[in-house]
Write a protein that holds these residues in place. Structure first.
Motif, short mmCIF file in Angstrom:
data_model
loop_
_atom_site.label_atom_id
_atom_site.label_comp_id
_atom_site.label_asym_id
_atom_site.label_seq_id
_atom_site.Cartn_x
_atom_site.Cartn_y
_atom_site.Cartn_z
N LEU A 41 1.08 -1.36 0.00
CA LEU A 41 0.00 0.03 0.04
C LEU A 41 1.00 1.21 0.07
O LEU A 41 0.69 2.26 -0.93
CB LEU A 41 -0.68 -0.05 1.37
CG LEU A 41 -2.20 -1.11 1.22
CD1 LEU A 41 -2.48 -1.43 2.41
CD2 LEU A 41 -3.29 -0.72 -0.06
N LYS A 42 1.89 1.09 0.80
CA LYS A 42 2.66 2.27 0.78
C LYS A 42 3.40 2.67 -0.50
O LYS A 42 3.39 3.93 -0.91
CB LYS A 42 3.87 2.30 2.12
CG LYS A 42 4.81 3.58 2.27
CD LYS A 42 5.52 3.51 3.17
CE LYS A 42 6.41 4.57 3.42
NZ LYS A 42 7.51 4.65 4.51
N CYS A 81 -1.30 3.10 6.22
CA CYS A 81 -1.07 1.87 5.41
C CYS A 81 -1.22 0.61 6.33
O CYS A 81 -1.83 -0.37 5.91
CB CYS A 81 0.38 1.94 4.70
SG CYS A 81 0.57 3.06 3.49
#
Length: 116
Positions: A41-42, A81
């Motif tokens: 996600l990051k 995240c």
């Protein structure tokens, strides 16, 4: 391409149909059964150039139940995240990940640019 969806979501269904109708080659991933991890996600958030808040499903029940409206802007990217990785239903969908681009949600014009 990686297409991340919740199969019961009508927007995800439209996006997937678009990809199929345009002969796109993609891997399909269920956002709840195979929720993205925080590191993924990051990376996607950073590559997208979008604000972290865009990755939250702000119209979803989980978002509302957790009262995240006031909290989400205060989270660091790492905290956001981590939170998103704990529940796939918190993540805005669909996500379309390519080598160069990360698309959040479905806009036909954006998808057309990727498919070309």
């Amino acid at each position: 391409m990686l297409f991340i969806e919740y199969p019961k979501c009508s927007t995800c269904q439209k996006a997937k149909k678009f990809l199929i109708n345009h002969g796109a080659d993609f891997d399909d991933r269920h956002i709840v059964e195979n929720t993205p991890i925080a590191a993924e996600l990051k990376q996607w958030i950073e590559r997208s150039g979008l604000p972290t808040k865009r990755f939250f499903n702000t119209s979803g029940n989980v978002y509302k139940e957790m009262n995240l409206k006031e909290k989400v802007d205060l989270l660091t990217i790492d905290e956001a995240c981590e939170l998103l990785s704990q529940n796939g239903m918190l993540i805005k969908r669909p996500l379309l990940i390519t080598e160069d681009t990360v698309l959040v949600g479905f806009k036909e014009s954006e998808y057309e640019m990727i498919i070309k």
